[in-house]
Scaffold this active site. Sequence first.
Site, PDB file in Angstrom:
ATOM      1  N   LYS A  19     -10.192  -4.473   2.843  1.00  0.00           N
ATOM      2  CA  LYS A  19      -9.751  -5.616   3.641  1.00  0.00           C
ATOM      3  C   LYS A  19      -8.232  -5.610   3.830  1.00  0.00           C
ATOM      4  O   LYS A  19      -7.710  -5.962   4.894  1.00  0.00           O
ATOM      5  CB  LYS A  19     -10.173  -6.908   2.931  1.00  0.00           C
ATOM      6  CG  LYS A  19      -9.755  -8.160   3.673  1.00  0.00           C
ATOM      7  CD  LYS A  19     -10.118  -9.417   2.904  1.00  0.00           C
ATOM      8  CE  LYS A  19     -11.607  -9.498   2.629  1.00  0.00           C
ATOM      9  NZ  LYS A  19     -11.925 -10.626   1.723  1.00  0.00           N
ATOM     10  N   ARG A  64       0.410   1.902  -8.130  1.00  0.00           N
ATOM     11  CA  ARG A  64       1.171   1.582  -9.342  1.00  0.00           C
ATOM     12  C   ARG A  64       0.421   2.141 -10.538  1.00  0.00           C
ATOM     13  O   ARG A  64      -0.693   1.696 -10.841  1.00  0.00           O
ATOM     14  CB  ARG A  64       1.385   0.074  -9.523  1.00  0.00           C
ATOM     15  CG  ARG A  64       2.203  -0.185 -10.808  1.00  0.00           C
ATOM     16  CD  ARG A  64       2.756  -1.594 -10.911  1.00  0.00           C
ATOM     17  NE  ARG A  64       1.744  -2.585 -11.220  1.00  0.00           N
ATOM     18  CZ  ARG A  64       2.030  -3.855 -11.542  1.00  0.00           C
ATOM     19  NH1 ARG A  64       3.288  -4.275 -11.566  1.00  0.00           N
ATOM     20  NH2 ARG A  64       1.042  -4.708 -11.791  1.00  0.00           N
ATOM     21  N   ASP A 146       7.487  -9.441 -17.066  1.00  0.00           N
ATOM     22  CA  ASP A 146       7.442  -8.699 -18.328  1.00  0.00           C
ATOM     23  C   ASP A 146       8.703  -8.894 -19.171  1.00  0.00           C
ATOM     24  O   ASP A 146       8.639  -8.915 -20.398  1.00  0.00           O
ATOM     25  CB  ASP A 146       7.234  -7.213 -18.040  1.00  0.00           C
ATOM     26  CG  ASP A 146       5.834  -6.942 -17.530  1.00  0.00           C
ATOM     27  OD1 ASP A 146       4.952  -6.633 -18.348  1.00  0.00           O
ATOM     28  OD2 ASP A 146       5.610  -7.085 -16.322  1.00  0.00           O
ATOM     29  N   ILE A 217       1.387 -10.688  -3.203  1.00  0.00           N
ATOM     30  CA  ILE A 217       0.167 -10.620  -4.017  1.00  0.00           C
ATOM     31  C   ILE A 217      -1.049 -11.159  -3.278  1.00  0.00           C
ATOM     32  O   ILE A 217      -2.173 -10.973  -3.744  1.00  0.00           O
ATOM     33  CB  ILE A 217       0.310 -11.396  -5.352  1.00  0.00           C
ATOM     34  CG1 ILE A 217       0.809 -12.815  -5.096  1.00  0.00           C
ATOM     35  CG2 ILE A 217       1.210 -10.637  -6.314  1.00  0.00           C
ATOM     36  CD1 ILE A 217       0.690 -13.709  -6.325  1.00  0.00           C
ATOM     37  N   HIS A 218      -0.832 -11.851  -2.145  1.00  0.00           N
ATOM     38  CA  HIS A 218      -1.949 -12.517  -1.466  1.00  0.00           C
ATOM     39  C   HIS A 218      -1.807 -12.319   0.047  1.00  0.00           C
ATOM     40  O   HIS A 218      -0.691 -12.311   0.569  1.00  0.00           O
ATOM     41  CB  HIS A 218      -1.935 -14.010  -1.823  1.00  0.00           C
ATOM     42  CG  HIS A 218      -3.161 -14.754  -1.392  1.00  0.00           C
ATOM     43  ND1 HIS A 218      -3.309 -15.241  -0.108  1.00  0.00           N
ATOM     44  CD2 HIS A 218      -4.301 -15.074  -2.057  1.00  0.00           C
ATOM     45  CE1 HIS A 218      -4.487 -15.841  -0.014  1.00  0.00           C
ATOM     46  NE2 HIS A 218      -5.110 -15.758  -1.185  1.00  0.00           N
ATOM     47  N   ASP A 263      36.010  -7.195  11.605  1.00  0.00           N
ATOM     48  CA  ASP A 263      36.651  -5.909  11.313  1.00  0.00           C
ATOM     49  C   ASP A 263      35.617  -4.936  10.743  1.00  0.00           C
ATOM     50  O   ASP A 263      34.419  -5.117  10.949  1.00  0.00           O
ATOM     51  CB  ASP A 263      37.900  -6.093  10.432  1.00  0.00           C
ATOM     52  CG  ASP A 263      37.583  -6.694   9.075  1.00  0.00           C
ATOM     53  OD1 ASP A 263      36.388  -6.910   8.788  1.00  0.00           O
ATOM     54  OD2 ASP A 263      38.521  -6.937   8.300  1.00  0.00           O
TER      55      ASP A 263
HETATM   56  N1  COA Z   1      -5.558  -8.045  -1.353  1.00  0.00           N
HETATM   57  C1  COA Z   1      -6.565  -8.117  -0.465  1.00  0.00           C
HETATM   58  N2  COA Z   1      -7.324  -9.209  -0.293  1.00  0.00           N
HETATM   59  C2  COA Z   1      -7.046 -10.263  -1.074  1.00  0.00           C
HETATM   60  C3  COA Z   1      -6.015 -10.264  -2.018  1.00  0.00           C
HETATM   61  C4  COA Z   1      -5.248  -9.085  -2.156  1.00  0.00           C
HETATM   62  N3  COA Z   1      -4.234  -8.992  -3.047  1.00  0.00           N
HETATM   63  N4  COA Z   1      -5.964 -11.453  -2.632  1.00  0.00           N
HETATM   64  C5  COA Z   1      -6.925 -12.201  -2.083  1.00  0.00           C
HETATM   65  N5  COA Z   1      -7.600 -11.492  -1.136  1.00  0.00           N
HETATM   66  C6  COA Z   1      -8.678 -11.948  -0.271  1.00  0.00           C
HETATM   67  C7  COA Z   1      -9.891 -12.398  -1.049  1.00  0.00           C
HETATM   68  O1  COA Z   1     -10.745 -11.293  -1.225  1.00  0.00           O
HETATM   69  C8  COA Z   1     -10.463 -13.463  -0.150  1.00  0.00           C
HETATM   70  O2  COA Z   1     -11.209 -12.850   0.859  1.00  0.00           O
HETATM   71  P1  COA Z   1     -12.509 -13.559   1.490  1.00  0.00           P
HETATM   72  O3  COA Z   1     -12.004 -14.825   2.094  1.00  0.00           O
HETATM   73  O4  COA Z   1     -13.016 -12.559   2.487  1.00  0.00           O
HETATM   74  O5  COA Z   1     -13.422 -13.786   0.335  1.00  0.00           O
HETATM   75  C9  COA Z   1      -9.249 -14.066   0.527  1.00  0.00           C
HETATM   76  O6  COA Z   1      -8.231 -13.096   0.415  1.00  0.00           O
HETATM   77  C10 COA Z   1      -8.774 -15.357  -0.111  1.00  0.00           C
HETATM   78  O7  COA Z   1      -8.554 -15.163  -1.474  1.00  0.00           O
HETATM   79  P2  COA Z   1      -8.294 -16.417  -2.436  1.00  0.00           P
HETATM   80  O8  COA Z   1      -9.580 -17.062  -2.794  1.00  0.00           O
HETATM   81  O9  COA Z   1      -7.248 -17.259  -1.790  1.00  0.00           O
HETATM   82  O10 COA Z   1      -7.639 -15.732  -3.692  1.00  0.00           O
HETATM   83  P3  COA Z   1      -8.321 -15.460  -5.120  1.00  0.00           P
HETATM   84  O11 COA Z   1      -8.261 -16.737  -5.909  1.00  0.00           O
HETATM   85  O12 COA Z   1      -9.663 -14.826  -4.949  1.00  0.00           O
HETATM   86  O13 COA Z   1      -7.357 -14.392  -5.748  1.00  0.00           O
HETATM   87  C11 COA Z   1      -5.412 -13.520  -6.800  1.00  0.00           C
HETATM   88  C12 COA Z   1      -6.042 -14.755  -6.134  1.00  0.00           C
HETATM   89  C13 COA Z   1      -3.983 -13.847  -7.172  1.00  0.00           C
HETATM   90  C14 COA Z   1      -6.209 -13.167  -8.051  1.00  0.00           C
HETATM   91  C15 COA Z   1      -5.472 -12.353  -5.784  1.00  0.00           C
HETATM   92  O14 COA Z   1      -4.744 -12.751  -4.662  1.00  0.00           O
HETATM   93  C16 COA Z   1      -4.969 -11.024  -6.309  1.00  0.00           C
HETATM   94  O15 COA Z   1      -5.699 -10.320  -6.973  1.00  0.00           O
HETATM   95  N6  COA Z   1      -3.706 -10.661  -6.010  1.00  0.00           N
HETATM   96  C17 COA Z   1      -3.116  -9.432  -6.462  1.00  0.00           C
HETATM   97  C18 COA Z   1      -2.822  -9.488  -7.946  1.00  0.00           C
HETATM   98  C19 COA Z   1      -2.078  -8.270  -8.417  1.00  0.00           C
HETATM   99  O16 COA Z   1      -2.312  -7.166  -7.965  1.00  0.00           O
HETATM  100  N7  COA Z   1      -1.146  -8.470  -9.363  1.00  0.00           N
HETATM  101  C20 COA Z   1      -0.315  -7.400  -9.861  1.00  0.00           C
HETATM  102  C21 COA Z   1       1.080  -7.434  -9.349  1.00  0.00           C
HETATM  103  S1  COA Z   1       1.957  -8.908  -9.749  1.00  0.00           S
HETATM  104 MG    MG Z   2       3.860  -6.347 -15.201  1.00  0.00          MG
END
Ligand code: COA
Ligand code: MG
Length: 277
Positions: A19, A64, A146, A217-218, A263
């Site tokens: 996605k 990563r 961290d 992250i989102h 400048d």
């Molecule tokens: N990449 C791709 N798609 C993502 C996503 C991401 N990082 N985060 C959320 N989505 C998608 C979900 O699959 C969902 O899709 P859907 O509507 O088709 O079901 C939609 O976006 C909405 O998600 P939402 O319900 O708002 O978020 P969540 O509560 O499921 O997840 C997190 C929240 C923070 C756990 C999630 O965004 C995530 O895993 N982020 C990355 C975390 C990470 O990698 N951290 C390490 C570095 S700091």
């Molecule tokens: Mg970390």
Amino acid sequence: MRLRSLLFVPGDRPERMEKALGLGADALILDLEDSVSLEKKAEARGAVAAFLARPGRPVTLFVRINPLDGGMAADDLAAVLPGRPDGIVLPKAEGAASLRGLDALLGASDARILPIATETPAAMFRLGEYGGVTERLIGLTWGAEDLPAAIGARSAREADGRYTEPYKLARSLTLFGAAAAGVAPIETVYPDFRDLDGLARYAADAARDGFTGMMAIHPAQVAVINAAFTPSDADIAHARAVVAAFAASPGAGALSLDGRMIDAPHLKQAERLLGML
Ligand code: COA
Ligand code: MG
């Protein structure tokens, strides 16, 4: 390589990786480190490897890996390098030695390296070392999650959400370290992913200060970040006017434009901005 927005996707969530390709992010960071539990590391390696092997690559793909000294990085690389990732994000990086270490492990791969350069106390003293080590270095980024844990801080933030002094220092040194090394400074994540107004203000400050991109992250954060790191029409018009003013006065050091002095540093800023287009 355009790097305004870099979206993290946990490596054990294949459906999210797929996605994430269509969300407008300039790059994805497929994560094998902190967002993947120990029990799931092996599964995540397999999922990231399979994703890298899919046909077509509409966006830049970083992976990563786990830190170099944690006993997992070699397995991470063995799993993902055959898929030819565009770059490796290196957590807990500690200056030139870490860069050299990863460079050696990358061997014949042409992957670039994006270190997260402020995650340990020792790393803070090494932010000036990243230049001139390897052509693979593509940018420098920082983290504020961290480091507080490592030094025993209760929080990295004031009650109103702003970073406390130690983390402002980490951010600033990353900016200077990247500029000194001649690579892109990348702002860290904005964890409160429902607060898009706060993100817009935070990203605007980052762009003002010289960061050229930011990690996300989102999905909802991607468009806000892309907008913040894309020069506005007014910025572009001003930069063109500065360049034109100097072109019209060959040999001039200082000139006036719209009632203000310009400048050499202003010309440099203008050329840099136009170079980003
Ligand atoms: N990449 C791709 N798609 C993502 C996503 C991401 N990082 N985060 C959320 N989505 C998608 C979900 O699959 C969902 O899709 P859907 O509507 O088709 O079901 C939609 O976006 C909405 O998600 P939402 O319900 O708002 O978020 P969540 O509560 O499921 O997840 C997190 C929240 C923070 C756990 C999630 O965004 C995530 O895993 N982020 C990355 C975390 C990470 O990698 N951290 C390490 C570095 S700091
Ligand atoms: Mg970390």
